[in-house]
Write a protein that holds these residues in place. Structure first.
Motif, mmCIF file in Angstrom:
data_model
loop_
_atom_site.group_PDB
_atom_site.id
_atom_site.type_symbol
_atom_site.label_atom_id
_atom_site.label_comp_id
_atom_site.label_asym_id
_atom_site.label_seq_id
_atom_site.Cartn_x
_atom_site.Cartn_y
_atom_site.Cartn_z
ATOM 1 N N ASP A 34 -1.835 11.044 8.321
ATOM 2 C CA ASP A 34 -2.493 10.672 9.604
ATOM 3 C C ASP A 34 -3.378 9.501 9.558
ATOM 4 O OD1 ASP A 34 -3.284 12.272 12.612
ATOM 5 O OD2 ASP A 34 -4.853 11.428 11.595
ATOM 6 N N GLU A 35 -3.281 8.518 10.382
ATOM 7 C CA GLU A 35 -3.864 7.458 10.323
ATOM 8 C C GLU A 35 -5.314 7.500 10.537
ATOM 9 O OE1 GLU A 35 -3.539 2.609 11.672
ATOM 10 O OE2 GLU A 35 -2.100 3.946 12.035
ATOM 11 N N ALA A 36 -5.465 8.357 11.543
ATOM 12 C CA ALA A 36 -7.198 8.485 12.083
ATOM 13 C C ALA A 36 -7.937 9.209 11.053
ATOM 14 C CB ALA A 36 -6.992 9.295 13.308
ATOM 15 N N TYR A 37 -7.161 10.240 10.538
ATOM 16 C CA TYR A 37 -7.975 10.897 9.504
ATOM 17 C C TYR A 37 -8.200 9.967 8.087
ATOM 18 C CZ TYR A 37 -8.723 13.392 5.051
ATOM 19 O OH TYR A 37 -9.181 13.927 3.713
ATOM 20 N N LEU A 38 -7.229 9.299 7.554
ATOM 21 C CA LEU A 38 -7.096 8.233 6.435
ATOM 22 C C LEU A 38 -8.386 7.262 6.688
ATOM 23 C CD1 LEU A 38 -3.378 8.279 5.647
ATOM 24 C CD2 LEU A 38 -5.351 9.582 4.632
ATOM 25 N N ILE A 196 1.954 0.843 -4.499
ATOM 26 C CA ILE A 196 2.730 2.411 -4.690
ATOM 27 C C ILE A 196 2.689 2.693 -3.023
ATOM 28 C CG2 ILE A 196 2.482 4.670 -5.343
ATOM 29 C CD1 ILE A 196 0.934 3.683 -7.935
ATOM 30 N N ARG A 197 3.868 3.088 -2.801
ATOM 31 C CA ARG A 197 4.132 3.692 -1.324
ATOM 32 C C ARG A 197 3.664 5.312 -1.453
ATOM 33 N NH1 ARG A 197 8.457 0.649 -2.387
ATOM 34 N NH2 ARG A 197 9.756 2.385 -2.930
ATOM 35 N N GLY A 198 2.659 5.410 -1.479
ATOM 36 C CA GLY A 198 1.869 6.566 -1.652
ATOM 37 C C GLY A 198 0.491 6.886 -1.413
ATOM 38 N N ASP A 199 -0.121 7.881 -0.855
ATOM 39 C CA ASP A 199 -1.330 7.934 -0.663
ATOM 40 C C ASP A 199 -2.113 8.013 -2.067
ATOM 41 O OD1 ASP A 199 -3.669 8.852 1.488
ATOM 42 O OD2 ASP A 199 -3.888 10.335 -0.208
ATOM 43 N N TRP A 200 -3.595 7.634 -2.056
ATOM 44 C CA TRP A 200 -4.145 7.516 -3.385
ATOM 45 C C TRP A 200 -4.509 8.988 -3.940
ATOM 46 C CZ3 TRP A 200 -9.080 9.784 -4.001
ATOM 47 C CH2 TRP A 200 -9.739 10.105 -2.784
ATOM 48 N N LYS A 201 -4.556 9.977 -2.910
ATOM 49 C CA LYS A 201 -4.814 11.367 -3.523
ATOM 50 C C LYS A 201 -3.553 11.818 -4.223
ATOM 51 C CE LYS A 201 -5.737 12.863 0.768
ATOM 52 N NZ LYS A 201 -5.539 11.577 1.368
ATOM 53 N N LEU A 202 -2.452 11.409 -3.795
ATOM 54 C CA LEU A 202 -1.132 11.816 -4.359
ATOM 55 C C LEU A 202 -0.965 11.374 -5.970
ATOM 56 C CD1 LEU A 202 1.413 11.574 -1.811
ATOM 57 C CD2 LEU A 202 0.333 13.680 -2.549
ATOM 58 N N ILE A 203 -1.619 10.043 -6.076
ATOM 59 C CA ILE A 203 -1.808 9.655 -7.538
ATOM 60 C C ILE A 203 -2.737 10.583 -8.398
ATOM 61 C CG2 ILE A 203 -2.275 7.658 -8.954
ATOM 62 C CD1 ILE A 203 -1.478 6.026 -6.244
ATOM 63 N N ALA A 204 -3.903 10.794 -7.934
ATOM 64 C CA ALA A 204 -4.670 11.534 -8.577
ATOM 65 C C ALA A 204 -4.197 12.832 -8.887
ATOM 66 C CB ALA A 204 -6.089 11.553 -7.797
ATOM 67 N N PHE A 296 -6.874 2.045 -5.380
ATOM 68 C CA PHE A 296 -7.757 1.480 -4.351
ATOM 69 C C PHE A 296 -6.661 1.754 -2.807
ATOM 70 C CE2 PHE A 296 -8.961 -0.704 -8.040
ATOM 71 C CZ PHE A 296 -10.236 -0.294 -8.136
ATOM 72 N N PRO A 297 -7.132 2.634 -2.040
ATOM 73 C CA PRO A 297 -6.595 2.817 -0.825
ATOM 74 C C PRO A 297 -6.532 1.394 -0.009
ATOM 75 C CG PRO A 297 -8.936 4.003 -0.469
ATOM 76 C CD PRO A 297 -8.561 3.425 -2.119
ATOM 77 N N THR A 298 -5.524 1.059 0.572
ATOM 78 C CA THR A 298 -5.404 0.030 1.469
ATOM 79 C C THR A 298 -5.763 0.592 2.846
ATOM 80 O OG1 THR A 298 -2.986 0.550 1.997
ATOM 81 C CG2 THR A 298 -3.509 -0.750 -0.017
ATOM 82 N N THR A 299 -5.469 -0.369 3.890
ATOM 83 C CA THR A 299 -5.696 0.009 5.268
ATOM 84 C C THR A 299 -4.534 0.726 5.941
ATOM 85 O OG1 THR A 299 -4.932 -2.259 5.737
ATOM 86 C CG2 THR A 299 -7.346 -1.873 5.559
ATOM 87 N N GLU A 300 -3.539 0.749 5.157
ATOM 88 C CA GLU A 300 -2.469 1.196 5.599
ATOM 89 C C GLU A 300 -2.064 2.686 5.180
ATOM 90 O OE1 GLU A 300 1.507 -1.099 5.864
ATOM 91 O OE2 GLU A 300 0.148 -2.697 4.889
ATOM 92 N N PRO A 301 -1.548 3.599 6.109
ATOM 93 C CA PRO A 301 -1.572 5.109 5.409
ATOM 94 C C PRO A 301 -0.258 5.052 4.615
ATOM 95 C CG PRO A 301 -1.803 5.176 7.913
ATOM 96 C CD PRO A 301 -1.640 3.599 7.414
#
Length: 412
Positions: A34-38, A196-204, A296-301
């Motif tokens: 969800d973009e607003a949440y992220l 990586i085409r994945g959310d930073w939390k998934l990597i952790a 490092f999260p980017t601006t793209e979900p």
């Protein structure tokens, strides 16, 4: 400025994860797509918590410069002539242009490419050519500092909150667990960057999820079994576990290739440690080396920049090894850890795709308490971090302390 509000669905969905693992569900897929949440998450967690930005080994010589992008925020790290490390927002004080675009070595000054305003490596304004700016005004026009900068375990941590608490408050008892590792003297061997085409939390979560080893890492699974992973968890904003005792397997990390950290206890010298330091650095500590994953999260979900770094213990080189042989051994170890990470990236990107589908179907993930306590702990750190709070230990399970008792007995 105020922090962005958390979307209204968050508290309702969070309640299903912020409970004992036996009753909890994994974070709802919306937390990853969800973009607003992220956007709110990036600014609330990375805007108010300590996060890892770099290794001190990357900023060890005067003139070393590094650029860190986290969400929509760009930060410049420098090492000045006195070997002090600084962190500034990557914004020229004249018109707001981006000052630096890439890492560099041997820099004498930072020069904005738009109007050539020049800054010293300590951030102070040096010149505004061709205009002559009065000294008293120049003293007010230096680069804006990031409010918090501290060093721990050979890493630079930053905090963007002007009212931040000391880093030690976030780390808890982790410094004591790493006390006999000389991490401030680590020698940088190599770095690899990933998009990586994945959310930073998934990597952790993938890093702390040892349950996936058999399915994703067939070579690693030959000598690192799922049930070989034991808790090494205390208080603090981290997840910790260990595999012990280590056994040589004919691979590049075998004990005879390198000297160990000098001050380890007997128990520590035969163990590999894994720590996820909240929010964004995964640390693997071998008896002779360390490798980290900084995300490092980017601006793209669903898109994350990751940096894998391999560092060797001080004095890891065997005295009988010529320099080229030592370099080859280190490179073989780097190849081994990057192969593992490549396998992880494939799994993470597949999971990210699946979560979009799971979100549309309203499907929550499940926990297996024996193996998923690490993921459950991390997810609750995220939920508490959204509100600027440390993890609520009330919901965390009681873990086996057998390995920690071995370490303490070995020191007595």
């Amino acid at each position: 400025r105020g922090l962005p509000s958390v979307p209204p669905f968050v508290d309702e969905l969070a309640a299903m994860s912020a409970t004992r693992i036996e009753e909890a569900k994994s974070l709802h897929p919306a937390f990853y797509v969800d973009e607003a949440y992220l956007q709110a998450e990036r600014e609330r967690i990375f805007g108010t918590s300590w996060f890892a930005a770099a290794h001190t080994a990357e900023l060890s010589s005067p003139g070393d410069v590094k650029v860190v992008e986290v969400g929509g925020t760009s930060i410049v790290l420098t090492c000045d002539k006195h070997r002090r490390i600084h962190a500034f927002y990557n914004v020229c004080r004249h018109r707001g242009a981006r000052v630096c675009t890439t890492a560099a070595k041997g820099c004498k000054q930072l020069v904005c490419p738009y109007h050539w305003w020049a800054y010293r490596l300590d951030g102070s304004l040096k010149s505004t050519p061709p205009a002559a700016t009065p000294k008293d005004r120049k003293e007010t026009l230096g680069l804006q500092r990031v409010p918090g900068l501290e060093v721990f375990a050979g890493m630079v941590f930053l905090n963007q909150n002007p009212s931040h608490r000391p880093l030690r408050d976030q780390l808890g008892d982790l410094p004591a667990k790493l006390e006999r590792y000389d991490l401030d003297g680590l020698e940088l061997h190599d770095v690899r960057d990933y998009a990586i085409r994945g959310d930073w939390k998934l990597i952790a979560e993938n890093f702390v999820d040892f349950y996936h080893i058999n399915a994703v890492h067939p070579e690693l699974a030959r000598f690192s079994k799922v049930d070989d992973h034991l808790p090494y968890q205390g208080r603090g904003q981290y997840i910790g576990f260990v595999t012990a005792p280590l056994t040589d397997s004919g691979g590049p990390g075998d004990s005879h290739h390198f000297n160990r950290f000098e001050r380890l206890s007997n128990v520590e010298s035969e163990a590999a440690f894994f720590f996820q330091v909240f929010p964004n650095v995964s640390v693997t500590v071998y008896p002779h080396s360390v490798y980290t994953l900084m995300t490092f999260p980017t601006t793209e979900p669903g898109k994350t920049q990751e940096k894998l770094t391999l560092l060797m213990a001080p004095g890891a080189k065997k005295s009988a090894d010529p320099a080229d042989l030592y370099h080859e051994k280190c490179s073989n170890l780097m190849k081994f850890v990057t192969n593992i990470n490549d396998e992880d990236v494939e799994a993470i990107e597949n999971l990210q795709v699946g979560l979009y589908n799971a979100r549309d179907q309203g499907i929550h993930g499940e926990f297996i308490p024996k193996y998923d306590w690490t993921v459950h702990r991390f997810q609750n750190m995220v939920l508490n971090g959204l509100h600027g709070s440390p993890i609520d230990e009330t919901y965390m399970p009681t873990l086996d302390t057998a390995f920690e008792q071995q370490v303490l007995q070995g020191l007595s």
